[in-house]
Design an enzyme around this catalytic site. Structure first.
Site, PDB file in Angstrom:
ATOM      1  N   SER A 116      20.523  39.910  19.483  1.00 29.33           N
ATOM      2  CA  SER A 116      20.413  40.579  18.175  1.00 29.33           C
ATOM      3  C   SER A 116      19.507  41.791  18.357  1.00 29.33           C
ATOM      4  O   SER A 116      18.671  41.815  19.268  1.00 29.33           O
ATOM      5  CB  SER A 116      19.774  39.616  17.166  1.00 29.33           C
ATOM      6  OG  SER A 116      19.349  40.304  16.006  1.00 29.33           O
ATOM      7  N   ILE A 141      25.880  42.457  10.653  1.00 28.12           N
ATOM      8  CA  ILE A 141      27.336  42.332  10.707  1.00 28.12           C
ATOM      9  C   ILE A 141      27.817  41.591   9.457  1.00 28.12           C
ATOM     10  O   ILE A 141      27.135  40.698   8.947  1.00 28.12           O
ATOM     11  CB  ILE A 141      27.765  41.537  11.978  1.00 28.12           C
ATOM     12  CG1 ILE A 141      27.197  42.189  13.256  1.00 28.12           C
ATOM     13  CG2 ILE A 141      29.284  41.410  12.069  1.00 28.12           C
ATOM     14  CD1 ILE A 141      27.684  43.587  13.566  1.00 28.12           C
ATOM     15  N   LYS A 174      15.654  35.292  19.979  1.00 27.42           N
ATOM     16  CA  LYS A 174      16.549  36.346  20.481  1.00 27.42           C
ATOM     17  C   LYS A 174      15.867  37.166  21.582  1.00 27.42           C
ATOM     18  O   LYS A 174      16.517  37.593  22.539  1.00 27.42           O
ATOM     19  CB  LYS A 174      17.031  37.239  19.332  1.00 27.42           C
ATOM     20  CG  LYS A 174      17.934  36.511  18.329  1.00 27.42           C
ATOM     21  CD  LYS A 174      19.241  36.045  18.968  1.00 27.42           C
ATOM     22  CE  LYS A 174      20.181  35.395  17.963  1.00 27.42           C
ATOM     23  NZ  LYS A 174      21.467  35.006  18.558  1.00 27.42           N
ATOM     24  N   ASN A 202      27.586  32.155  21.669  1.00 25.41           N
ATOM     25  CA  ASN A 202      27.513  32.819  20.367  1.00 25.41           C
ATOM     26  C   ASN A 202      26.834  31.961  19.302  1.00 25.41           C
ATOM     27  O   ASN A 202      26.238  32.508  18.374  1.00 25.41           O
ATOM     28  CB  ASN A 202      28.948  33.164  19.926  1.00 25.41           C
ATOM     29  CG  ASN A 202      29.018  33.490  18.451  1.00 25.41           C
ATOM     30  OD1 ASN A 202      28.644  34.588  18.030  1.00 25.41           O
ATOM     31  ND2 ASN A 202      29.476  32.541  17.642  1.00 25.41           N
ATOM     32  N   ARG A 208      33.979  30.485  13.155  1.00 22.72           N
ATOM     33  CA  ARG A 208      33.833  31.409  12.018  1.00 22.72           C
ATOM     34  C   ARG A 208      32.999  32.637  12.418  1.00 22.72           C
ATOM     35  O   ARG A 208      32.432  32.691  13.520  1.00 22.72           O
ATOM     36  CB  ARG A 208      33.204  30.716  10.828  1.00 22.72           C
ATOM     37  CG  ARG A 208      31.714  30.481  10.943  1.00 22.72           C
ATOM     38  CD  ARG A 208      31.161  29.975   9.625  1.00 22.72           C
ATOM     39  NE  ARG A 208      29.729  30.231   9.518  1.00 22.72           N
ATOM     40  CZ  ARG A 208      28.968  29.796   8.537  1.00 22.72           C
ATOM     41  NH1 ARG A 208      29.494  29.075   7.575  1.00 22.72           N
ATOM     42  NH2 ARG A 208      27.681  30.071   8.500  1.00 22.72           N
ATOM     43  N   VAL A 226      25.340  22.612  20.585  1.00 27.55           N
ATOM     44  CA  VAL A 226      24.797  23.270  21.782  1.00 27.55           C
ATOM     45  C   VAL A 226      23.319  22.984  21.996  1.00 27.55           C
ATOM     46  O   VAL A 226      22.797  23.216  23.087  1.00 27.55           O
ATOM     47  CB  VAL A 226      25.039  24.807  21.774  1.00 27.55           C
ATOM     48  CG1 VAL A 226      26.521  25.129  21.764  1.00 27.55           C
ATOM     49  CG2 VAL A 226      24.299  25.486  20.629  1.00 27.55           C
ATOM     50  N   GLY A 250      30.349  28.193  18.751  1.00 25.77           N
ATOM     51  CA  GLY A 250      30.330  28.669  17.360  1.00 25.77           C
ATOM     52  C   GLY A 250      31.526  29.555  17.076  1.00 25.77           C
ATOM     53  O   GLY A 250      31.430  30.525  16.336  1.00 25.77           O
ATOM     54  N   TYR A 294      13.593  33.135  14.640  1.00 27.43           N
ATOM     55  CA  TYR A 294      14.850  33.795  15.032  1.00 27.43           C
ATOM     56  C   TYR A 294      14.566  34.948  15.997  1.00 27.43           C
ATOM     57  O   TYR A 294      15.168  35.045  17.076  1.00 27.43           O
ATOM     58  CB  TYR A 294      15.565  34.310  13.783  1.00 27.43           C
ATOM     59  CG  TYR A 294      16.900  34.966  14.058  1.00 27.43           C
ATOM     60  CD1 TYR A 294      18.041  34.195  14.247  1.00 27.43           C
ATOM     61  CD2 TYR A 294      17.026  36.352  14.134  1.00 27.43           C
ATOM     62  CE1 TYR A 294      19.277  34.787  14.493  1.00 27.43           C
ATOM     63  CE2 TYR A 294      18.253  36.954  14.381  1.00 27.43           C
ATOM     64  CZ  TYR A 294      19.370  36.163  14.562  1.00 27.43           C
ATOM     65  OH  TYR A 294      20.584  36.750  14.815  1.00 27.43           O
TER      66      TYR A 294
HETATM   67  P1  NDP Z   1      27.640  32.116  11.379  1.00 30.41           P
HETATM   68  O1  NDP Z   1      26.570  31.296  10.754  1.00 30.41           O
HETATM   69  O2  NDP Z   1      28.728  32.681  10.518  1.00 30.41           O
HETATM   70  O3  NDP Z   1      28.342  31.286  12.565  1.00 30.41           O
HETATM   71  C1  NDP Z   1      27.566  30.587  13.482  1.00 30.41           C
HETATM   72  C2  NDP Z   1      28.445  29.588  14.172  1.00 30.41           C
HETATM   73  O4  NDP Z   1      27.642  28.853  15.097  1.00 30.41           O
HETATM   74  C3  NDP Z   1      29.038  28.571  13.205  1.00 30.41           C
HETATM   75  O5  NDP Z   1      30.340  28.235  13.625  1.00 30.41           O
HETATM   76  C4  NDP Z   1      28.109  27.391  13.359  1.00 30.41           C
HETATM   77  O6  NDP Z   1      28.683  26.148  13.037  1.00 30.41           O
HETATM   78  C5  NDP Z   1      27.817  27.471  14.839  1.00 30.41           C
HETATM   79  N1  NDP Z   1      26.637  26.701  15.195  1.00 30.41           N
HETATM   80  C6  NDP Z   1      25.403  26.752  14.631  1.00 30.41           C
HETATM   81  N2  NDP Z   1      24.588  25.878  15.227  1.00 30.41           N
HETATM   82  C7  NDP Z   1      25.319  25.268  16.200  1.00 30.41           C
HETATM   83  C8  NDP Z   1      25.042  24.265  17.150  1.00 30.41           C
HETATM   84  N3  NDP Z   1      23.828  23.685  17.251  1.00 30.41           N
HETATM   85  N4  NDP Z   1      26.028  23.879  18.005  1.00 30.41           N
HETATM   86  C9  NDP Z   1      27.255  24.423  17.918  1.00 30.41           C
HETATM   87  N5  NDP Z   1      27.586  25.369  17.024  1.00 30.41           N
HETATM   88  C10 NDP Z   1      26.625  25.780  16.172  1.00 30.41           C
HETATM   89  O7  NDP Z   1      26.881  33.261  12.172  1.00 30.41           O
HETATM   90  P2  NDP Z   1      27.356  34.707  12.664  1.00 30.41           P
HETATM   91  O8  NDP Z   1      28.785  34.694  13.010  1.00 30.41           O
HETATM   92  O9  NDP Z   1      26.854  35.700  11.700  1.00 30.41           O
HETATM   93  O10 NDP Z   1      26.467  34.840  13.987  1.00 30.41           O
HETATM   94  C11 NDP Z   1      26.957  34.504  15.278  1.00 30.41           C
HETATM   95  C12 NDP Z   1      25.922  34.920  16.306  1.00 30.41           C
HETATM   96  O11 NDP Z   1      25.627  36.308  16.153  1.00 30.41           O
HETATM   97  C13 NDP Z   1      24.587  34.180  16.175  1.00 30.41           C
HETATM   98  O12 NDP Z   1      24.057  33.948  17.463  1.00 30.41           O
HETATM   99  C14 NDP Z   1      23.727  35.188  15.424  1.00 30.41           C
HETATM  100  O13 NDP Z   1      22.351  35.010  15.655  1.00 30.41           O
HETATM  101  C15 NDP Z   1      24.225  36.487  16.012  1.00 30.41           C
HETATM  102  N6  NDP Z   1      23.947  37.652  15.183  1.00 30.41           N
HETATM  103  C16 NDP Z   1      24.488  37.767  13.915  1.00 30.41           C
HETATM  104  C17 NDP Z   1      24.229  38.888  13.159  1.00 30.41           C
HETATM  105  C18 NDP Z   1      24.804  39.075  11.786  1.00 30.41           C
HETATM  106  O14 NDP Z   1      24.423  40.046  11.111  1.00 30.41           O
HETATM  107  N7  NDP Z   1      25.711  38.241  11.318  1.00 30.41           N
HETATM  108  C19 NDP Z   1      23.356  39.962  13.654  1.00 30.41           C
HETATM  109  C20 NDP Z   1      22.834  39.749  14.982  1.00 30.41           C
HETATM  110  C21 NDP Z   1      23.137  38.621  15.709  1.00 30.41           C
HETATM  111  P3  NDP Z   1      28.348  25.429  11.631  1.00 30.41           P
HETATM  112  O15 NDP Z   1      29.267  26.057  10.629  1.00 30.41           O
HETATM  113  O16 NDP Z   1      28.617  23.982  11.932  1.00 30.41           O
HETATM  114  O17 NDP Z   1      26.904  25.677  11.318  1.00 30.41           O
END
Ligand code: NDP
Length: 258
Positions: free
Chosen positions: A140, A186, A157, A88, A17, A62, A14, A153
């Site tokens: 998280s 975040i 976690k 991630n 972004r 994944v 991931g 979710y």
């Molecule tokens: P985003 O949704 O911005 O990014 C998630 C990324 O993971 C995207 O690139 C997405 O791709 C990819 N992804 C999702 N599903 C899959 C999959 N099955 N296989 C491969 N890639 C996948 O999320 P964040 O950056 O905000 O979060 C990143 C991590 O941090 C996550 O694990 C989230 O739970 C954790 N987190 C985030 C918080 C927050 O406040 N933002 C707080 C606590 C934890 P695509 O665009 O194709 O969906």
């Protein structure tokens, strides 16, 4: 401090972004070569790789073990080894446990928990053989603190936290460390619409959330990138099984101030 990441090869799932992108940037800035893994938006990962130079894009969902095995094979073919895995990639469903569909429950558990499992299983044998490696899982605060309407979710976690500790114990004799970074709220695309909104209901929700954070602000993706680089570094060989909260003090305080 030199984090001793030059010459290391890292996989970040991931990574195209949000938090993943900041983790990729932090590792690359320290000299690591980074495999940026994304599911559908490989163009986005390719653009980031071109921007950074020392990186390449790879595709994998994944939640699928066959996809992950092929991706790890491709990264190993291209860069010769994998020193660091950052799990991630994550997704969510904003529903309670009893309201969630089986499909959504399955999607969240398969991506968040099984994603970590598939990737760790794919990289661990070579790390064990080489007697060194770093695995960092993105958990998280909601692995520890429940949140209404986030049943699958929070469950996923919490499972990642135990998965981290269990794998740490299993891999410790082989020189491989396994840790988790647990972010608070975040500033990523998931949250920005809410935090940029001026609608009264959204402002009330923003204020309620910020009240729970002693630092009074949400975090930036770079806060997480730096924490991951620290746990992935050559300077932290004795830290394993740890869950590092990067949350502006949220977990420490526990109860929101009145
Ligand atoms: P985003 O949704 O911005 O990014 C998630 C990324 O993971 C995207 O690139 C997405 O791709 C990819 N992804 C999702 N599903 C899959 C999959 N099955 N296989 C491969 N890639 C996948 O999320 P964040 O950056 O905000 O979060 C990143 C991590 O941090 C996550 O694990 C989230 O739970 C954790 N987190 C985030 C918080 C927050 O406040 N933002 C707080 C606590 C934890 P695509 O665009 O194709 O969906």
């Amino acid at each position: 401090m030199d984090l001793e990441l030059a010459g290391k090869v890292a996989i970040v799932t991931g990574g195209g972004r949000g938090i993943g992108r900041a983790i990729v940037a932090a590792l690359a800035a320290e000299g690591a070569t980074v495999a940026i893994v994304d599911r559908d938006n490989v163009d986005r990962a390719e653009a980031l790789a071109a921007e950074l130079g020392q990186a390449a894009a790879f595709r994998a969902d994944v939640s699928r073990s066959d996809d992950v095995a092929a991706m790890v094979e491709a990264v190993t073919q291209r860069f010769g080894k994998v020193d660091i895995l950052v799990n991630n990639a994550g997704t969510l469903s904003r529903k309670s446990i009893i309201e969630d569909s089986y499909e959504d429950w399955d999607r969240v558990l398969r991506t968040n928990l099984y994603g970590c499992y598939h990737c760790a299983r794919a990289v661990a044998p070579a790390m064990i053989a080489r007697g060194t490696g770093r695995i960092v899982n993105i958990s998280s605060i909601h692995g520890r603190v429940a949140k209404a309407a986030m049943g699958s979710y929070c469950t996923s976690k919490a499972a990642i936290d135990m998965f981290t500790k269990q794998l740490a114990v299993e891999l410790a004799p082989h020189g491989v460390t396994v840790n988790a970074v647990a972010p608070g709220t975040i500033s990523t695309e998931i949250n920005l619409p809410l935090y940029k909104s001026t609608a009264p209901a959204d402002v009330a929700l923003q204020q309620a959330t910020l009240k729970k954070v002693p630092m009074g602000r949400i975090g930036e993706p770079e806060d997480i990138g730096r924490a991951v680089a620290f746990l992935a570094s050559g300077k932290t060989p004795y830290i394993t099984g740890a869950i590092l909260y990067v949350d502006g003090g949220y977990i420490a305080e526990g109860t929101p101030r009145l």
